[in-house]
Motif scaffolding. Sequence first.
Motif, short mmCIF file in Angstrom:
data_model
loop_
_atom_site.label_atom_id
_atom_site.label_comp_id
_atom_site.label_asym_id
_atom_site.label_seq_id
_atom_site.Cartn_x
_atom_site.Cartn_y
_atom_site.Cartn_z
N TYR A 128 0.83 -1.21 0.00
CA TYR A 128 0.00 0.00 0.00
C TYR A 128 0.86 1.26 0.00
O TYR A 128 0.61 2.20 -0.76
N ARG A 129 1.90 1.27 0.84
CA ARG A 129 2.78 2.44 0.91
C ARG A 129 3.47 2.68 -0.43
O ARG A 129 3.56 3.81 -0.91
N THR A 130 3.93 1.60 -1.05
CA THR A 130 4.63 1.71 -2.32
C THR A 130 3.72 2.25 -3.42
O THR A 130 4.14 3.06 -4.26
N GLU A 131 2.46 1.80 -3.44
CA GLU A 131 1.54 2.18 -4.51
C GLU A 131 0.89 3.54 -4.26
O GLU A 131 0.42 4.18 -5.20
N THR A 132 0.87 3.98 -3.02
CA THR A 132 0.19 5.24 -2.68
C THR A 132 1.11 6.46 -2.83
O THR A 132 0.70 7.49 -3.36
N LEU A 133 2.33 6.33 -2.34
CA LEU A 133 3.24 7.48 -2.34
C LEU A 133 3.77 7.75 -3.75
O LEU A 133 4.14 6.82 -4.47
N GLY A 141 7.82 9.90 3.16
CA GLY A 141 6.81 8.91 3.56
C GLY A 141 7.42 7.75 4.31
O GLY A 141 6.88 7.28 5.32
N ALA A 142 8.58 7.27 3.84
CA ALA A 142 9.27 6.19 4.54
C ALA A 142 9.72 6.63 5.92
O ALA A 142 9.64 5.88 6.90
N ALA A 143 10.18 7.88 6.03
CA ALA A 143 10.62 8.41 7.33
C ALA A 143 9.47 8.48 8.32
O ALA A 143 9.62 8.09 9.49
N VAL A 144 8.34 8.97 7.87
CA VAL A 144 7.16 9.06 8.75
C VAL A 144 6.72 7.66 9.17
O VAL A 144 6.36 7.41 10.34
N TRP A 145 6.78 6.72 8.23
CA TRP A 145 6.43 5.33 8.54
C TRP A 145 7.36 4.77 9.62
O TRP A 145 6.90 4.15 10.58
N PRO A 193 -5.39 2.48 -3.58
CA PRO A 193 -4.54 2.93 -4.70
C PRO A 193 -5.15 2.54 -6.05
O PRO A 193 -5.68 1.43 -6.20
N THR A 194 -5.09 3.42 -7.00
CA THR A 194 -5.64 3.12 -8.33
C THR A 194 -4.88 1.98 -9.00
O THR A 194 -5.45 1.19 -9.75
N SER A 195 -3.58 1.87 -8.70
CA SER A 195 -2.79 0.81 -9.33
C SER A 195 -3.11 -0.57 -8.79
O SER A 195 -2.68 -1.57 -9.36
N SER A 196 -3.87 -0.64 -7.68
CA SER A 196 -4.20 -1.96 -7.12
C SER A 196 -5.15 -2.73 -8.01
O SER A 196 -5.43 -3.90 -7.78
N GLN A 197 -5.68 -2.08 -9.06
CA GLN A 197 -6.54 -2.78 -10.01
C GLN A 197 -5.73 -3.68 -10.94
O GLN A 197 -6.29 -4.49 -11.68
N GLN A 198 -4.40 -3.53 -10.96
CA GLN A 198 -3.54 -4.39 -11.77
C GLN A 198 -3.34 -5.71 -11.04
O GLN A 198 -2.36 -5.91 -10.33
N ALA A 408 6.73 6.13 -11.51
CA ALA A 408 5.66 6.10 -10.50
C ALA A 408 5.20 4.68 -10.20
O ALA A 408 4.60 4.42 -9.17
N ASN A 409 5.50 3.73 -11.10
CA ASN A 409 4.96 2.38 -10.88
C ASN A 409 6.03 1.33 -10.64
O ASN A 409 5.72 0.17 -10.46
N GLY A 410 7.29 1.74 -10.65
CA GLY A 410 8.34 0.77 -10.36
C GLY A 410 8.60 -0.20 -11.48
O GLY A 410 9.42 -1.10 -11.35
N ALA A 411 7.92 -0.08 -12.60
CA ALA A 411 8.17 -0.98 -13.72
C ALA A 411 9.59 -0.75 -14.22
O ALA A 411 10.14 0.32 -14.14
N SER A 412 10.18 -1.81 -14.77
CA SER A 412 11.56 -1.69 -15.21
C SER A 412 11.67 -0.64 -16.29
O SER A 412 11.13 -0.81 -17.37
#
Length: 415
Positions: A128-133, A141-145, A193-198, A408-412
């Motif tokens: 969730y953190r990866t797909e939202t930020l 975001g990682a620091a706050v986490w 996250p919108t990307s969670s539809q993948q 934004a999506n971490g794809a290669s």
Amino acid sequence: MRISQLANRRIGLMLPLGFASGLPLALTSGTLQAWLTVAGVDLRTIGVFTLVGLPYTLKFLWAPLMDRYVPPWLGRRRGWMVLTQASLIVGVLAMALIDPSQWPWLLGIVALSVAFMSASQDIVFDAYRTETLRPQERGLGAAVWVNGYRFALLVAGSLALVLADQVGWPATYTCMAFVMLVGLWAVGTAEEPTSSQQVPSSLREAVLGPLEEFFSRTEAGTLLGLVALYKLGDAFAGTLLTAFLIKGVGFTATDVGVMKGLGLGLTLAGALIGGLAMTRLGLVRALLAFGLLQAVSNLAFVLLAWGGKSYPLLVFAIACENLSGGMGTSAFVALVMALCHHKYTATQFALLSSIEALGRVLLGRPSAQLVEAIGWAPYFVVTFIAALPGLLLLWHLRENLARYEGTANGASPID
């Protein structure tokens, strides 16, 4: 980007979600061991209870299930978050009902189930953190986490022990179960996250797809090397740190306890400073700067080993180690988020974080043997040297990582 532009709901939610992630860990490890000890459980049984932590190291085995299957409520990420959170609350309440002096093995089984759900929660939280930020938000975001996570360890560790002396262990675990409602509240206010539809089309794709996608990248092997080596020197130095301070230098347990409290505060500060600095430096320069600071901080313990029992040197060494470690952790988490493809976030994040954790798990015995062979001061010099290969690999990959930083999506992003 200005700091004011990063003060948003997405980053704000990282604090309670990080808190919810950290709380069950202490309740199934250090705090549970304290309860067992007070209850008079024999040392051998307590030793077996350390196996309760196994799910945290094996979570990549069932992470594909959380990528593939979507609960019938709230979506792929929030649905699993609610399910794991609710199960954890029930599990901790169940632990509160069991007398460890009468039913230690039953408590062990329940604690193992709590650890399993906690590890499962971490899988989906990381996804969730990866797909939202957004890319520019990853460092802060990682620091706050991390701050939320560490604060939870303080609540479920130190505060729980104090509370247990006042109201007893069952009431303490009951209180901790209700404290975990913070996580459910955060999930209820979060957005899917919108990307969670993948979603992977099959379980086979959920298992093999993350590996196929990652190893289709021309630099896949060197990326794995970077993940394994970046925090290695830091982990190496920390493996026997308590033993060094007490046995090697001669500080008391009270001294070490006070320093651990100071270290926690400095780690939180380091994570926040690192996250803020990343908004200016970017991912690659932050990784280089913080990685170098992590390596150099190990040399502070060389000074302590040479100087002997010196409180100013102790404070200096602890400050250097924890501040740089917190900064490095923020950058490392941002790196792993950047490397994950959002179709397989849960599995890839679990695999990459497990690779990073191998150093902490495997270095214990070799570290002890090395100290016996060469002594404490040379040992910490070796931990400094152990940090250098990760930095050299990072320098070699700097141009490739700069391209990941903007995705934004971490794809290669590299053919």
